[in-house]
Design a protein around this motif. Structure first.
Motif, PDB file in Angstrom:
ATOM      1  N   VAL A  58      17.758 -27.373 -15.831  1.00 27.63           N
ATOM      2  CA  VAL A  58      16.386 -27.431 -15.314  1.00 27.63           C
ATOM      3  C   VAL A  58      16.415 -27.673 -13.811  1.00 27.63           C
ATOM      4  CG1 VAL A  58      14.225 -28.732 -15.341  1.00 27.63           C
ATOM      5  CG2 VAL A  58      15.377 -28.194 -17.498  1.00 27.63           C
ATOM      6  N   ALA A  59      17.241 -28.622 -13.370  1.00 24.79           N
ATOM      7  CA  ALA A  59      17.342 -28.923 -11.936  1.00 24.79           C
ATOM      8  C   ALA A  59      17.835 -27.712 -11.155  1.00 24.79           C
ATOM      9  CB  ALA A  59      18.267 -30.117 -11.724  1.00 24.79           C
ATOM     10  N   ALA A  60      18.804 -26.995 -11.710  1.00 27.67           N
ATOM     11  CA  ALA A  60      19.323 -25.804 -11.040  1.00 27.67           C
ATOM     12  C   ALA A  60      18.227 -24.757 -10.887  1.00 27.67           C
ATOM     13  CB  ALA A  60      20.500 -25.234 -11.828  1.00 27.67           C
ATOM     14  N   LEU A  61      17.441 -24.560 -11.934  1.00 33.24           N
ATOM     15  CA  LEU A  61      16.369 -23.569 -11.868  1.00 33.24           C
ATOM     16  C   LEU A  61      15.309 -23.978 -10.848  1.00 33.24           C
ATOM     17  CD1 LEU A  61      15.374 -20.898 -13.161  1.00 33.24           C
ATOM     18  CD2 LEU A  61      13.913 -22.307 -14.615  1.00 33.24           C
ATOM     19  N   VAL A  62      14.952 -25.248 -10.831  1.00 38.83           N
ATOM     20  CA  VAL A  62      13.975 -25.735  -9.845  1.00 38.83           C
ATOM     21  C   VAL A  62      14.484 -25.476  -8.431  1.00 38.83           C
ATOM     22  CG1 VAL A  62      12.884 -27.800  -8.892  1.00 38.83           C
ATOM     23  CG2 VAL A  62      12.926 -27.446 -11.374  1.00 38.83           C
ATOM     24  N   LEU A 161       0.278 -11.073  -6.675  1.00 43.65           N
ATOM     25  CA  LEU A 161      -0.343 -12.396  -6.750  1.00 43.65           C
ATOM     26  C   LEU A 161       0.116 -13.320  -5.630  1.00 43.65           C
ATOM     27  CD1 LEU A 161      -0.378 -13.334 -10.546  1.00 43.65           C
ATOM     28  CD2 LEU A 161      -2.241 -12.417  -9.149  1.00 43.65           C
ATOM     29  N   LEU A 162       1.419 -13.318  -5.334  1.00 39.80           N
ATOM     30  CA  LEU A 162       1.988 -14.349  -4.458  1.00 39.80           C
ATOM     31  C   LEU A 162       2.768 -13.802  -3.270  1.00 39.80           C
ATOM     32  CD1 LEU A 162       3.285 -16.793  -7.231  1.00 39.80           C
ATOM     33  CD2 LEU A 162       1.153 -16.975  -5.914  1.00 39.80           C
ATOM     34  N   GLY A 163       2.798 -12.494  -3.087  1.00 39.42           N
ATOM     35  CA  GLY A 163       3.518 -11.925  -1.969  1.00 39.42           C
ATOM     36  C   GLY A 163       5.025 -12.026  -2.131  1.00 39.42           C
ATOM     37  N   LEU A 164       5.742 -12.013  -1.011  1.00 39.68           N
ATOM     38  CA  LEU A 164       7.205 -12.046  -1.057  1.00 39.68           C
ATOM     39  C   LEU A 164       7.740 -13.304  -1.761  1.00 39.68           C
ATOM     40  CD1 LEU A 164       9.730 -10.475  -0.244  1.00 39.68           C
ATOM     41  CD2 LEU A 164       9.738 -11.752   1.912  1.00 39.68           C
ATOM     42  N   PRO A 165       7.146 -14.490  -1.567  1.00 40.25           N
ATOM     43  CA  PRO A 165       7.633 -15.646  -2.325  1.00 40.25           C
ATOM     44  C   PRO A 165       7.572 -15.415  -3.838  1.00 40.25           C
ATOM     45  CG  PRO A 165       6.224 -16.381  -0.544  1.00 40.25           C
ATOM     46  CD  PRO A 165       6.105 -14.879  -0.602  1.00 40.25           C
ATOM     47  N   GLY A 166       6.520 -14.748  -4.304  1.00 41.54           N
ATOM     48  CA  GLY A 166       6.372 -14.516  -5.734  1.00 41.54           C
ATOM     49  C   GLY A 166       7.429 -13.592  -6.296  1.00 41.54           C
ATOM     50  N   ILE A 167       7.697 -12.488  -5.609  1.00 37.39           N
ATOM     51  CA  ILE A 167       8.680 -11.533  -6.130  1.00 37.39           C
ATOM     52  C   ILE A 167      10.090 -12.101  -6.022  1.00 37.39           C
ATOM     53  CG2 ILE A 167       8.992 -10.218  -3.986  1.00 37.39           C
ATOM     54  CD1 ILE A 167       9.120  -7.671  -5.665  1.00 37.39           C
ATOM     55  N   LEU A 168      10.377 -12.878  -4.964  1.00 40.39           N
ATOM     56  CA  LEU A 168      11.687 -13.501  -4.846  1.00 40.39           C
ATOM     57  C   LEU A 168      11.904 -14.527  -5.958  1.00 40.39           C
ATOM     58  CD1 LEU A 168      12.088 -14.010  -0.997  1.00 40.39           C
ATOM     59  CD2 LEU A 168      13.596 -12.665  -2.476  1.00 40.39           C
ATOM     60  N   ALA A 169      10.886 -15.342  -6.220  1.00 44.11           N
ATOM     61  CA  ALA A 169      11.006 -16.336  -7.291  1.00 44.11           C
ATOM     62  C   ALA A 169      11.205 -15.656  -8.632  1.00 44.11           C
ATOM     63  CB  ALA A 169       9.770 -17.233  -7.311  1.00 44.11           C
ATOM     64  N   TYR A 170      10.435 -14.587  -8.881  1.00 39.63           N
ATOM     65  CA  TYR A 170      10.597 -13.869 -10.149  1.00 39.63           C
ATOM     66  C   TYR A 170      12.009 -13.313 -10.285  1.00 39.63           C
ATOM     67  CZ  TYR A 170      10.566 -10.371 -13.709  1.00 39.63           C
ATOM     68  OH  TYR A 170      10.923  -9.628 -14.819  1.00 39.63           O
ATOM     69  N   LYS A 171      12.515 -12.690  -9.237  1.00 39.56           N
ATOM     70  CA  LYS A 171      13.834 -12.050  -9.324  1.00 39.56           C
ATOM     71  C   LYS A 171      14.955 -13.079  -9.472  1.00 39.56           C
ATOM     72  CE  LYS A 171      14.633  -8.245  -9.093  1.00 39.56           C
ATOM     73  NZ  LYS A 171      14.698  -7.187 -10.132  1.00 39.56           N
ATOM     74  N   SER A 178      19.672 -13.404 -16.799  1.00 41.06           N
ATOM     75  CA  SER A 178      20.671 -12.379 -17.146  1.00 41.06           C
ATOM     76  C   SER A 178      22.093 -12.920 -17.079  1.00 41.06           C
ATOM     77  CB  SER A 178      20.532 -11.172 -16.218  1.00 41.06           C
ATOM     78  OG  SER A 178      20.945 -11.491 -14.906  1.00 41.06           O
ATOM     79  N   MET A 179      22.308 -14.022 -16.352  1.00 36.51           N
ATOM     80  CA  MET A 179      23.654 -14.568 -16.199  1.00 36.51           C
ATOM     81  C   MET A 179      23.930 -15.763 -17.097  1.00 36.51           C
ATOM     82  SD  MET A 179      24.122 -14.322 -12.044  1.00 36.51           S
ATOM     83  CE  MET A 179      25.787 -15.008 -12.094  1.00 36.51           C
ATOM     84  N   ILE A 180      22.933 -16.630 -17.276  1.00 37.49           N
ATOM     85  CA  ILE A 180      23.184 -17.876 -18.021  1.00 37.49           C
ATOM     86  C   ILE A 180      22.212 -18.090 -19.174  1.00 37.49           C
ATOM     87  CG2 ILE A 180      24.224 -18.987 -16.007  1.00 37.49           C
ATOM     88  CD1 ILE A 180      21.590 -20.525 -15.621  1.00 37.49           C
ATOM     89  N   GLY A 181      21.279 -17.175 -19.373  1.00 35.64           N
ATOM     90  CA  GLY A 181      20.260 -17.386 -20.404  1.00 35.64           C
ATOM     91  C   GLY A 181      20.675 -16.924 -21.784  1.00 35.64           C
ATOM     92  N   TYR A 182      21.888 -17.278 -22.202  1.00 31.88           N
ATOM     93  CA  TYR A 182      22.416 -16.827 -23.482  1.00 31.88           C
ATOM     94  C   TYR A 182      22.705 -18.012 -24.403  1.00 31.88           C
ATOM     95  CZ  TYR A 182      23.109 -12.415 -21.059  1.00 31.88           C
ATOM     96  OH  TYR A 182      22.905 -11.273 -20.353  1.00 31.88           O
ATOM     97  N   ARG A 196      13.783 -19.655 -20.883  1.00 31.69           N
ATOM     98  CA  ARG A 196      12.391 -19.931 -21.238  1.00 31.69           C
ATOM     99  C   ARG A 196      11.443 -19.573 -20.090  1.00 31.69           C
ATOM    100  NH1 ARG A 196      15.053 -20.313 -24.868  1.00 31.69           N
ATOM    101  NH2 ARG A 196      14.316 -18.166 -24.865  1.00 31.69           N
ATOM    102  N   PHE A 197      11.836 -19.865 -18.857  1.00 33.91           N
ATOM    103  CA  PHE A 197      10.954 -19.571 -17.724  1.00 33.91           C
ATOM    104  C   PHE A 197      10.862 -18.068 -17.493  1.00 33.91           C
ATOM    105  CE2 PHE A 197       9.763 -20.283 -13.058  1.00 33.91           C
ATOM    106  CZ  PHE A 197       8.472 -20.637 -13.388  1.00 33.91           C
ATOM    107  N   ASP A 198      11.961 -17.351 -17.737  1.00 33.22           N
ATOM    108  CA  ASP A 198      11.913 -15.896 -17.631  1.00 33.22           C
ATOM    109  C   ASP A 198      10.957 -15.319 -18.667  1.00 33.22           C
ATOM    110  OD1 ASP A 198      13.221 -13.354 -16.472  1.00 33.22           O
ATOM    111  OD2 ASP A 198      13.494 -13.083 -18.638  1.00 33.22           O
ATOM    112  N   ASP A 199      10.993 -15.847 -19.876  1.00 35.02           N
ATOM    113  CA  ASP A 199      10.040 -15.417 -20.905  1.00 35.02           C
ATOM    114  C   ASP A 199       8.600 -15.655 -20.438  1.00 35.02           C
ATOM    115  OD1 ASP A 199      12.046 -14.650 -22.639  1.00 35.02           O
ATOM    116  OD2 ASP A 199      11.991 -16.506 -23.809  1.00 35.02           O
TER     117      ASP A 199
END
Length: 311
Positions: A58-62, A161-171, A178-182, A196-199
């Motif tokens: 969770v901390a890493a994702l934040v 919705l959020l501009g460049l910050p939004g698309i960067l956060a999503y990506k 894709s790397m650790i969500g298994y 869960r956050f990607d979902d």
């Protein structure tokens, strides 16, 4: 603000559709997706050890999301911020590259099964060594449908919705998933937050993707079936574009497939659709991708043009 972002998004969609991923540039500079992957990998190696794996995940994702938001805001605050924002969005959209990868499977399959298997192995995670032509086609088309949502519609949605910050956060979240969500011994706890956050971030875009396909192909009569099949899908989001795309193309998708040598008996999506499919249906799915792209571009342009008049 959303008017400006809509105009930048329309320009970014055009740039991505025209230029895609220019080799000349990315042979000299690391792609942002590569840098995101390095950041996720470093946190995985450094933090995914000892105890409290879920809390550390969770901390890493934040940290990743906060960094992406801060970077995006800093770039947009630069002189000509709208220009850098547009270029950044164009880099993070994946329309042309997705279409090229899916079309490559069709071209390879026309040469033969071995070539088709090699090509589809580049875009799917399932076992490909024993695939017949319909299984190759289903794999390519399912990848097209899923990536239409999380590679094009979702990034465009969060940018609008959020501009460049939004698309960067999503990506960055999508990269982490894709790397650790298994659900593996190493990543089930540490990657839980990323998965869960990607979902969550794909919840609305996946349904908007299905809605776009439904509208473009006038599939309103199949709406209840699309909703029902999406709800039964193994993924909370991927079933929506798959269920809609299968009906737009008149084919059955999903069905049994093998992962790591183990056959999984997944049900078909749109089971009444054609099952003997091949290169022609893959090519039809590429045309579907471009039609949805056209709708996204048109809506972005409309918002940009009408925004001032609606104030």
């Amino acid at each position: 603000m959303i008017t400006t972002q809509a105009a930048c998004l329309a320009a970014a969609l055009l740039l991505d559709a025209r230029l895609g991923e220019p080799d000349l540039l990315w042979r000299r500079l690391p792609h942002p997706a590569v840098l995101m992957g390095r950041a996720v990998g470093w946190l995985d190696r450094s933090w995914n050890q000892g105890k409290a794996h879920r809390i550390k995940g969770v901390a890493a994702l934040v940290l990743l999301v906060a960094g992406a938001l801060a970077l995006g805001a800093a770039i947009e605050a630069l002189p000509l911020g709208w220009l850098w924002s547009t270029l950044g969005a164009a880099v993070l959209l994946a329309q042309k590259s997705l279409c090229e990868h899916v079309a490559a499977v069709a071209a390879a399959l026309r040469q033969g099964l071995p070539e088709g298997r090699r090509a589809v192995a580049m875009i799917v995670g399932r076992d490909t060594s024993a695939m017949d032509a319909p299984a190759i086609a289903r794999g390519a088309i399912e990848s097209a449908a899923e990536n239409l949502s999380d590679g094009i519609v979702a990034p465009a949605f969060w940018y609008l919705l959020l501009g460049l910050p939004g698309i960067l956060a999503y990506k960055i979240v999508n990269t982490a998933d894709s790397m650790i969500g298994y659900r593996t011994p190493r990543h089930e706890a540490f990657g839980w937050a990323a998965a869960r956050f990607d979902d969550l971030l794909n919840l609305v875009p996946a349904r908007l993707t299905a809605l776009a396909i439904t509208a473009l192909w006038s599939l309103w009569g199949a709406g209840r079936d699309i909703v029902a099949e999406a709800g039964r899908h193994r993924s909370p989001n991927a079933g929506w574009p798959e269920a809609a795309a299968s009906r737009a193309l008149g084919i059955a998708l999903s069905g049994p497939r093998s992962y790591d040598g183990r056959m999984r008996d997944y049900p078909f999506v749109n089971p009444a659709g054609r099952r003997e499919i091949g290169a022609a249906e893959i090519e039809a799915s590429v045309r579907l991708l471009w039609r949805v792209w056209g709708l996204l571009f048109g809506l972005s342009l409309l918002i940009a043009l009408l925004g001032p008049a609606l104030r």
